[in-house]
Design an enzyme around this catalytic site. Structure first.
Site, PDB file in Angstrom:
ATOM      1  N   TYR A  86      -2.450  -1.342  10.373  1.00 17.80           N
ATOM      2  CA  TYR A  86      -2.545  -1.433   8.954  1.00 17.80           C
ATOM      3  C   TYR A  86      -1.070  -0.878   8.529  1.00 17.80           C
ATOM      4  CZ  TYR A  86      -4.093  -1.153   4.156  1.00 17.80           C
ATOM      5  OH  TYR A  86      -4.176  -1.259   2.974  1.00 17.80           O
ATOM      6  N   SER A 143       0.980  -1.413   0.006  1.00 14.13           N
ATOM      7  CA  SER A 143       0.006   0.119   0.011  1.00 14.13           C
ATOM      8  C   SER A 143       1.019   1.043  -0.268  1.00 14.13           C
ATOM      9  CB  SER A 143      -0.802   0.100   1.463  1.00 14.13           C
ATOM     10  OG  SER A 143      -1.577   1.175   1.681  1.00 14.13           O
TER      11      SER A 143
END
Length: 261
Positions: free
Chosen positions: A156, A143
């Site tokens: 995350y 990401s």
């Protein structure tokens, strides 16, 4: 492209980015294993649809990516079905947003397990098969948050940074073999989940669709445009091609300029 007839496992691939990757690899002639933690008729029907549209061999194999034994069993079942694993795309992931002092420990554990530890298990199980075949591609879906951070996303961000680091280690351990390992770092991607959030966000901010996308949802993405799942799939397909044989241990950002800031 070099992936015709190869076998690809994509974790977390019954929707969103994972599904987009699976569809693109199948279009290019790869056999594809779809995966999620559910085991519904719809999951298997999805595999049948892609097979019918592309002519590829496509199967759905259920496995809970929070469970290490099931992660490894996914690879074992793929080998039993197709005779090997040539391409591994570690895509499975979940998200939870909260300030760190209130972040539920069980959510932290689940995010680390699914977003990071699952990739360790699947990679450890798949590498011997790639070495046996003399060829392999591992692509980890990280990401923009694998390269930068945002508040309230501690688990995350930690997991995605970990995926980037894991990719580098695997690349170094396989550097003198015809096996590569890289991380793709998407920004905001227009998935069905994101699409479903747009109407509620429009109501919350009393904005039209275009304004809420550009000023709210894509505030940090300089292009002010979503990436598509097909674009992520195309990037993965390139990394699996012969043209990318010397690309290993790096990150490919598909983030509209986010990490250039």
């Amino acid at each position: 492209m070099s992936i015709n007839g190869k076998t690809a496992v994509i974790t977390g691939s019954n929707s969103g980015i994972g599904l987009g990757i699976a569809e693109e690899l199948a279009k290019r002639g790869a056999n594809v294993v779809l995966n999620s933690f559910t085991d519904n008729a719809e999951d298997h029907a999805l595999a049948e649809r892609i097979a019918a549209e592309t002519g590829a061999g496509v199967r759905y194999i259920q496995a809970d990516m929070s469970n290490g034994a099931q992660c490894r069993a996914l690879i074992e079942k793929t080998v039993a079905e197709f005779g090997g694993v040539d391409i591994l795309v570690n895509n499975a992931g979940i998200q939870f947003v909260e300030k760190i002092e209130d972040f539920p420990p069980e959510k932290w554990d689940a995010i680390i397990a699914i977003n990071l530890t699952s990739a360790y298990h699947t990679t450890a199980a798949a590498l011997p098969e790639m070495r046996r075949a003399g060829w392999g591609r591992i692509v980890n879906i990280a990401s923009a948050h694998g390269l930068t951070a945002s508040p309230f996303k501690s688990a995350y961000v930690a997991a995605k940074h970990g995926i980037v680091g894991l990719s580098k280690v695997v690349a170094l351990e396989t550097a003198q073999e015809p096996i590569t390992c890289n991380a793709v770092c998407p920004g905001y991607v227009l998935t069905p989940l994101v699409e479903a959030q747009i109407p509620d966000t429009m109501k919350k901010y009393d904005m039209d669709r275009e304004t809420v996308i550009k000023q709210v949802m894509l505030e940090r993405q300089p292009s002010k445009d979503f990436a598509t799942t097909a674009q992520i799939g195309g990037t993965v397909a390139f990394l699996c091609s012969d043209d990318a044989a010397q690309i290993t241990g790096t990150t490919i950002s598909v983030d509209g300029g986010w990490t250039a800031l």
